[in-house]
Design a protein around this motif. Sequence first.
Motif, short mmCIF file in Angstrom:
data_model
loop_
_atom_site.label_atom_id
_atom_site.label_comp_id
_atom_site.label_asym_id
_atom_site.label_seq_id
_atom_site.Cartn_x
_atom_site.Cartn_y
_atom_site.Cartn_z
N VAL A 195 43.51 53.06 34.61
CA VAL A 195 42.08 52.81 34.56
C VAL A 195 41.66 52.46 33.15
O VAL A 195 42.30 52.86 32.17
N ALA A 196 40.57 51.70 33.06
CA ALA A 196 40.01 51.38 31.75
C ALA A 196 39.02 52.45 31.32
O ALA A 196 38.82 52.69 30.14
N PHE A 197 38.43 53.11 32.28
CA PHE A 197 37.45 54.16 32.01
C PHE A 197 37.90 55.40 32.76
O PHE A 197 37.95 55.40 33.99
N VAL A 198 38.25 56.43 32.02
CA VAL A 198 38.75 57.65 32.61
C VAL A 198 37.59 58.62 32.83
O VAL A 198 36.90 59.00 31.88
N SER A 199 37.38 59.02 34.07
CA SER A 199 36.33 60.00 34.36
C SER A 199 36.49 60.50 35.77
O SER A 199 36.80 59.73 36.68
N ALA A 200 36.24 61.79 35.95
CA ALA A 200 36.22 62.38 37.29
C ALA A 200 34.80 62.50 37.81
O ALA A 200 34.57 63.06 38.88
N ASP A 201 33.85 61.99 37.05
CA ASP A 201 32.43 62.09 37.39
C ASP A 201 31.98 60.82 38.11
O ASP A 201 31.91 59.77 37.47
N PRO A 202 31.70 60.91 39.40
CA PRO A 202 31.31 59.69 40.12
C PRO A 202 30.10 58.99 39.51
O PRO A 202 30.05 57.77 39.48
N ALA A 203 29.14 59.76 39.00
CA ALA A 203 27.95 59.14 38.40
C ALA A 203 28.31 58.36 37.15
O ALA A 203 27.81 57.26 36.91
N ALA A 204 29.19 58.91 36.33
CA ALA A 204 29.61 58.21 35.11
C ALA A 204 30.39 56.95 35.46
O ALA A 204 30.22 55.91 34.82
#
Lengths: 269, 222
Positions: free
Chosen positions: A141-150
């Motif tokens: 991934v280019a953007f790592v986040s477990a936050d669906p909103a982010a």
Amino acid sequence: MMGRDELWTTCPEVGEAALTALLDGALTADERAQMEDHVRRCTTCSGDLARQRLAHLALHAAAGNLAAPAELRARVAGGLGRQGWLASVRRVVAAAGVAAAIAVAAVGVWRLNATTGHASSSTAVQVARAHRQETLSATPVAFVSADPAAVARWVRTQTGREVAVPDFGGAGYHLLGVRTESGVSRGAVSLVYAGAGGRVTCTILDGDASLGAAFSAPPGAPSVHTIRQDGVTEAMWLEPGTTYLMASELQPQEMLPLIAAFNGPGYIP
Amino acid sequence: MGGASRGTVLKSGQRRRAFEAEVLPHLDAAYRLAYALVGSRPDAEDLVQEACLRAFAAFDRFTSGTNARAWLLTILRRVHLNNRRHLQTHPTALHFGGPGDDEDVRDIADTQTPGPEEETLRALDRALVLELLAELPEDYRTVLALVDLNGLRYAEAAEVIGCPTGTVMSRLHRARWQLGARLQRAGAFQIDTAPALDAPAQPAWPPQRARVLAEGREGVAG
């Protein structure tokens, strides 16, 4: 908009950088003495210097102490850990081969149409390729986040597209992040999840009229079409103007809970 | 720090610890630059996170002991420009502020700033300053964020932006002038045309020259 009388008038005796250097203490002692002497005699420079000094100090006072929020630090730290974990998972997945089976949930109105043979759709081929080369790589991934909103916010920033990022927690899969999928189509993005069955790619793109017979949906009935090739299962379903493609090493039946979760109670608007 | 040189590949745990020790201390600086570039707290957080992760992915190419702050801020600015390019947008005026945007910054009245301008600064509205900053072109916001918010030396700012030091100085001059003119027009302060050097002209950061000389004696600092 600044009017003509608000344009700065640089003193003809000194360059604009000289006042900046004076303000910031970038001059030698002799240079500073000369500049200060000039400023005392020059109303243009004295006014300019006073205005710049106040702007400099005001800005520093307004935001010079702005600190990164604690939650941001935690997200960054989590992302670093995940990047290291992803490299480990890739090695494990590569060594383990076929993923373990998971329980099949009731699919309700969904009809699963399995298609044998090779997909004639270039989009499907591209998504499968992206799954193997990108999702299974060390940096999926280019953007790592477990936050669906982010993640949704990042997608909006990158593509202008509004997406609802599903929660697969109930099926045992957590969100890793998102990447753009410009190789598939303009504005396409892929959400990447990981769980017991390995990684799952959910690619969202504009309604793709080029998808061939392998992914045609019977009129009047919601359905999910799947195809399996080269060890990758792809599931496709359509909504007005949008195509969803989910890819993983799971068998088609094993993907049903995830597909159901995409549009079921766990759906995040 | 551990003495890893350029191109040395660290083991996973070592790599993360080295990154946390050398680069993450500059997270606040990255956040301030991001905030100046994108104008909202959530977007600034996303930009910082993305930049940090890209920096971590490229950490094997970073030479330990060199200027980690400039390195991180360079990456952040490039990520921002890349994001903007993908959206095919051009830099536009921002609108700072939103829910929670005031939470992380102390009131200007709480800031201890030396000099006779202290009372003027106490009366300044932080929101007004940021609102006027948002009106400036992105190039001006960038150089103000680097030098006035983060205290970078001219050469460091030039390295981050990728331009000559002289360009940084002239851009800084114009940016401060425009911000000051806007503050003055908004009635934030009056400029006394009498000579302004009765009191020492103290910047918010240590003098540029002193820092350059100090770093020349002590070697490259972050």
